[in-house]
Design a protein around this motif. Structure first.
Motif, PDB file in Angstrom:
ATOM      1  N   GLU A 176       0.830  -1.211   0.000  1.00  0.00           N
ATOM      2  CA  GLU A 176       0.000   0.000   0.000  1.00  0.00           C
ATOM      3  C   GLU A 176       0.864   1.260   0.000  1.00  0.00           C
ATOM      4  OE1 GLU A 176      -3.628   2.035   2.589  1.00  0.00           O
ATOM      5  OE2 GLU A 176      -3.028  -0.051   2.964  1.00  0.00           O
ATOM      6  N   GLU A 177       1.894   1.297   0.861  1.00  0.00           N
ATOM      7  CA  GLU A 177       2.755   2.480   0.904  1.00  0.00           C
ATOM      8  C   GLU A 177       3.540   2.643  -0.396  1.00  0.00           C
ATOM      9  OE1 GLU A 177       3.788   0.647   4.997  1.00  0.00           O
ATOM     10  OE2 GLU A 177       2.519  -0.026   3.337  1.00  0.00           O
ATOM     11  N   LEU A 178       4.013   1.525  -0.957  1.00  0.00           N
ATOM     12  CA  LEU A 178       4.772   1.592  -2.203  1.00  0.00           C
ATOM     13  C   LEU A 178       3.885   2.061  -3.352  1.00  0.00           C
ATOM     14  CD1 LEU A 178       6.900  -1.681  -1.935  1.00  0.00           C
ATOM     15  CD2 LEU A 178       7.712   0.668  -1.693  1.00  0.00           C
ATOM     16  N   GLY A 179       2.621   1.624  -3.327  1.00  0.00           N
ATOM     17  CA  GLY A 179       1.690   2.055  -4.366  1.00  0.00           C
ATOM     18  C   GLY A 179       1.457   3.557  -4.322  1.00  0.00           C
ATOM     19  N   LYS A 180       1.308   4.084  -3.115  1.00  0.00           N
ATOM     20  CA  LYS A 180       1.110   5.534  -2.973  1.00  0.00           C
ATOM     21  C   LYS A 180       2.354   6.298  -3.420  1.00  0.00           C
ATOM     22  CE  LYS A 180      -2.239   5.241   0.823  1.00  0.00           C
ATOM     23  NZ  LYS A 180      -2.483   5.533   2.260  1.00  0.00           N
ATOM     24  N   LEU A 181       3.519   5.773  -3.066  1.00  0.00           N
ATOM     25  CA  LEU A 181       4.764   6.421  -3.459  1.00  0.00           C
ATOM     26  C   LEU A 181       4.908   6.430  -4.983  1.00  0.00           C
ATOM     27  CD1 LEU A 181       7.521   7.672  -2.832  1.00  0.00           C
ATOM     28  CD2 LEU A 181       8.433   5.332  -2.593  1.00  0.00           C
ATOM     29  N   GLN A 182       4.585   5.326  -5.598  1.00  0.00           N
ATOM     30  CA  GLN A 182       4.685   5.248  -7.063  1.00  0.00           C
ATOM     31  C   GLN A 182       3.741   6.245  -7.724  1.00  0.00           C
ATOM     32  OE1 GLN A 182       2.228   3.808  -9.361  1.00  0.00           O
ATOM     33  NE2 GLN A 182       3.594   4.407 -11.051  1.00  0.00           N
ATOM     34  N   GLN A 183       2.547   6.395  -7.189  1.00  0.00           N
ATOM     35  CA  GLN A 183       1.588   7.344  -7.752  1.00  0.00           C
ATOM     36  C   GLN A 183       2.079   8.778  -7.600  1.00  0.00           C
ATOM     37  OE1 GLN A 183      -2.153   6.501  -5.841  1.00  0.00           O
ATOM     38  NE2 GLN A 183      -2.326   4.455  -6.745  1.00  0.00           N
ATOM     39  N   GLU A 184       2.709   9.081  -6.469  1.00  0.00           N
ATOM     40  CA  GLU A 184       3.245  10.423  -6.261  1.00  0.00           C
ATOM     41  C   GLU A 184       4.376  10.720  -7.239  1.00  0.00           C
ATOM     42  OE1 GLU A 184       4.412  10.623  -2.209  1.00  0.00           O
ATOM     43  OE2 GLU A 184       2.370  10.445  -1.409  1.00  0.00           O
ATOM     44  N   VAL A 185       5.238   9.706  -7.476  1.00  0.00           N
ATOM     45  CA  VAL A 185       6.337   9.869  -8.436  1.00  0.00           C
ATOM     46  C   VAL A 185       5.782  10.071  -9.835  1.00  0.00           C
ATOM     47  CG1 VAL A 185       8.313   8.736  -9.517  1.00  0.00           C
ATOM     48  CG2 VAL A 185       7.983   8.577  -7.037  1.00  0.00           C
ATOM     49  N   LEU A 206       9.698  -1.356 -10.682  1.00  0.00           N
ATOM     50  CA  LEU A 206      10.562  -1.782  -9.582  1.00  0.00           C
ATOM     51  C   LEU A 206       9.775  -2.016  -8.289  1.00  0.00           C
ATOM     52  CD1 LEU A 206      13.416  -2.281  -8.462  1.00  0.00           C
ATOM     53  CD2 LEU A 206      13.544   0.170  -7.972  1.00  0.00           C
ATOM     54  N   LEU A 207       8.897  -1.070  -7.951  1.00  0.00           N
ATOM     55  CA  LEU A 207       8.230  -1.116  -6.660  1.00  0.00           C
ATOM     56  C   LEU A 207       7.011  -2.023  -6.627  1.00  0.00           C
ATOM     57  CD1 LEU A 207       8.344   2.686  -5.733  1.00  0.00           C
ATOM     58  CD2 LEU A 207       9.948   0.889  -5.039  1.00  0.00           C
ATOM     59  N   MET A 208       6.316  -2.154  -7.743  1.00  0.00           N
ATOM     60  CA  MET A 208       5.039  -2.866  -7.754  1.00  0.00           C
ATOM     61  C   MET A 208       5.127  -4.238  -8.422  1.00  0.00           C
ATOM     62  SD  MET A 208       3.478  -0.610  -6.113  1.00  0.00           S
ATOM     63  CE  MET A 208       1.896  -1.444  -6.071  1.00  0.00           C
ATOM     64  N   ARG A 209       6.314  -4.695  -8.725  1.00  0.00           N
ATOM     65  CA  ARG A 209       6.442  -5.984  -9.394  1.00  0.00           C
ATOM     66  C   ARG A 209       5.988  -7.121  -8.470  1.00  0.00           C
ATOM     67  NH1 ARG A 209      10.873  -9.236  -8.297  1.00  0.00           N
ATOM     68  NH2 ARG A 209      12.254  -8.421  -6.640  1.00  0.00           N
ATOM     69  N   GLU A 210       5.466  -8.172  -9.066  1.00  0.00           N
ATOM     70  CA  GLU A 210       5.061  -9.339  -8.295  1.00  0.00           C
ATOM     71  C   GLU A 210       6.288 -10.144  -7.895  1.00  0.00           C
ATOM     72  OE1 GLU A 210       2.342 -11.630 -10.611  1.00  0.00           O
ATOM     73  OE2 GLU A 210       0.600 -10.428 -10.032  1.00  0.00           O
ATOM     74  N   VAL A 211       6.330 -10.561  -6.645  1.00  0.00           N
ATOM     75  CA  VAL A 211       7.414 -11.417  -6.163  1.00  0.00           C
ATOM     76  C   VAL A 211       6.845 -12.806  -5.903  1.00  0.00           C
ATOM     77  CG1 VAL A 211       9.059 -11.839  -4.300  1.00  0.00           C
ATOM     78  CG2 VAL A 211       8.684  -9.504  -5.138  1.00  0.00           C
ATOM     79  N   LYS A 212       7.443 -13.794  -6.538  1.00  0.00           N
ATOM     80  CA  LYS A 212       7.056 -15.188  -6.318  1.00  0.00           C
ATOM     81  C   LYS A 212       8.199 -15.852  -5.569  1.00  0.00           C
ATOM     82  CE  LYS A 212       4.247 -15.270 -10.510  1.00  0.00           C
ATOM     83  NZ  LYS A 212       3.989 -15.925 -11.824  1.00  0.00           N
ATOM     84  N   THR A 213       7.910 -16.350  -4.369  1.00  0.00           N
ATOM     85  CA  THR A 213       8.986 -16.772  -3.467  1.00  0.00           C
ATOM     86  C   THR A 213       9.711 -18.030  -3.947  1.00  0.00           C
ATOM     87  OG1 THR A 213       7.349 -17.949  -2.129  1.00  0.00           O
ATOM     88  CG2 THR A 213       7.961 -15.722  -1.439  1.00  0.00           C
TER      89      THR A 213
END
Length: 518
Positions: A240-249, A263-270
């Protein structure tokens, strides 16, 4: 032609580098980190250099080659993954954590009220009478659980006076915990719980495979969900915080915002590669079936002999005899001593036939069954309540062979129930559940069994582990069930090896315990 004389090759020795560097690594995907660590054996690059050049795609290519084709399974030990598993039954939780390489924490039945936690309902299909009997049994246990908890709390407040310096809130909380200690004996295995685990990918793969091989539908579904969670997108705590940061950028600079999104919103598969092929273990399924038949052929409906809470079975048999008896133990409800004695009457050829059953269906990549872990000097056959066993189950430095659930061993009555006048309530609830279990006669019936039901498990260990368990589990703040088991383990070692008893620092469980010091 003059002879050509080769110039001597001068090798410049490496310069001393007394500059050890240690740093924690954060932010790398588990499989990428595993690949980077594996590269230490194949590359002179530093960890920082490796991680900078590795992509998820390159990690997948590497793992497909070295993990699956070449069988370098130790690589998967390097990828550690955290999972939250919520709203699974106690029965499923016991199966889930049955790994020797496992780390995690679960909701405690000792310190929380499980009355409103919910419970698992198996699919009985068109058999409405079975479904109704199951529902009635579980609801009856929860009603009795609540009554027993309240009754024990009331009884304890009459027995234990509140010290003047102790706050009422602390006093009530402490005695409530003691009341839950008793009441938990009535919780059915259907009770929902939640836990978190951190495991490496190799343990996860074997865990998923084992779960997929269970006779219980819930546990098979759990295996599928674990595999799906490992191979699918992971939940990001900062999403959620990364999404807001990306929108501000992006609002300030759309092009930079696009880069930030990648970079910030990519899906990570463990563990998209290491667990994707995990499937049910036919080796285990077929072997257990054949061993169950072998037990029936050997014992010929012989009655289960009475056994103590803890039986330290002295070593008389050969290694081959131990392996054969342990294989049969895991597929039966007999004590290890009774099976050991039965196996000892067999000739060498027949013993070897039993051992061969344990390997007949073994595939190319299958590890031997846990029953083959033999040769330890101390073998404790423990018969105790399921609730107390769950605490003993956490000891990973020993080999544990767990038998299936049954009503054949009866049930334990917790301390304080009789003194509080609540034994009729308790015994009526447990007996009704056992009767319903036997009437249903299916795998789903196991969920009805309350935690007070006795179960049998074989613990094989060295001397150091016996000391550790006896010392830790006999401490006053522990649960009275496993405190008794830990004490009997110490007494059994003391009887067979008296010179070693002085090295135990156990707490005598026969000494009175201050209930307010927990």
């Amino acid at each position: 032609m003059p002879e050509i004389v080769a110039e001597p090759v001068v090798v410049t020795p490496a310069e001393p580098q007394n500059q050890t560097e240690v740093f924690a690594v954060h932010g790398a995907d588990p499989e990428v980190l595993a690949y980077a660590m594996a590269k230490y054996s194949r590359s002179a690059l530093s960890m920082k250099e490796s991680l900078k050049e590795i992509s998820s795609q390159r990690a997948e290519q590497f793992l497909n080659t070295f993990y699956f084709q070449y069988g370098h399974r130790s690589i998967a030990d390097l990828a550690h993954i955290a999972f939250a598993i919520e709203r699974l039954s106690l029965l499923a939780a016991i199966s889930l954590v049955d790994e020797q390489r496992w780390d995690g924490q679960e909701r405690s039945t000792r310190y929380q009220n499980f009355k409103k936690s919910g419970w698992y309902m198996p699919d009985f299909g068109a058999d409405r009478s079975a479904a109704q009997l199951y529902r009635t049994s579980v609801e009856g246990l929860f009603t009795a659980y609540h009554e027993l908890a309240e009754g024990m709390f009331e009884s304890l407040t009459k027995q234990v006076a509140k010290p003047s310096e102790m706050k009422q809130e602390s006093y009530d909380r402490t005695l409530r915990a003691r009341a839950f200690d008793v009441a938990r004996y009535l919780l059915p295995l259907a009770t929902n719980t939640s836990l978190g685990q951190i495991v490496n990918a190799r343990t996860l793969e074997t865990q998923v495979s084992r779960l997929l091989s269970s006779p219980h539908a819930e546990i098979r579904q759990l295996g599928e969900r674990l595999r799906g969670a490992a191979t699918g997108p992971a939940w990001n705590v900062h999403a959620e915080e990364l999404g807001k940061l990306q929108q501000e950028v992006a609002a300030l600079d759309p092009a930079l915002g696009a880069k930030a999104e990648a970079l910030l919103m990519r899906e990570v598969k463990t563990a998209p590669t290491l667990v994707k092929y995990a499937a049910q273990n036919n080796y285990e399924i077929e072997t257990k079936r054949e061993l169950a038949q072998a037990v029936a052929d050997l014992m010929k409906d012989e009655a289960i002999a009475p056994a103590p809470v803890v039986d330290l079975v002295e070593r008389k048999e050969s290694l081959e005899g131990e392996i054969a008896a342990t294989l049969l133990y895991g597929a039966s409800h007999y004590s290890y001593r009774q099976l050991r004695d039965a196996v000892s009457s067999l000739n060498e050829a027949r013993i070897n036939e039993v051992i061969a059953l344990g390997t007949r269906h073994r595939g190319r990549h299958d590890e031997l069954l846990r029953e083959f872990s033999a040769g330890q000097n101390l073998r404790f056959d423990i018969l105790m309540d399921i609730g107390g066993f769950r605490d003993m189950h956490r000891h990973r430095r020993c080999v544990q062979i767990i038998q299936r659930y049954t009503t054949a061993h009866g049930y334990d009555i917790p301390e304080g129930v009789s003194e509080a006048g609540l034994q009729p309530l308790y015994e009526s609830a447990v007996q009704a559940a056992h009767d319903a279990h036997d009437k249903l006669g299916t795998d789903s019936a196991d969920y009805i069994l309350p935690l007070g039901t006795r179960m049998r498990a074989l613990f094989k260990m060295d001397f150091a582990e016996a000391v550790y368990i006896s010392e830790l589990r006999s401490q006053p703040q522990g649960h009275f069930s496993y405190r008794r088991v830990a004490w009997k383990m110490y007494e059994a070692v003391k009887k067979q090896h008296p010179a070693l008893a002085q090295h135990f620092r156990v707490t005598d469980v026969n000494e009175p315990v201050d209930m307010l010091k927990r």
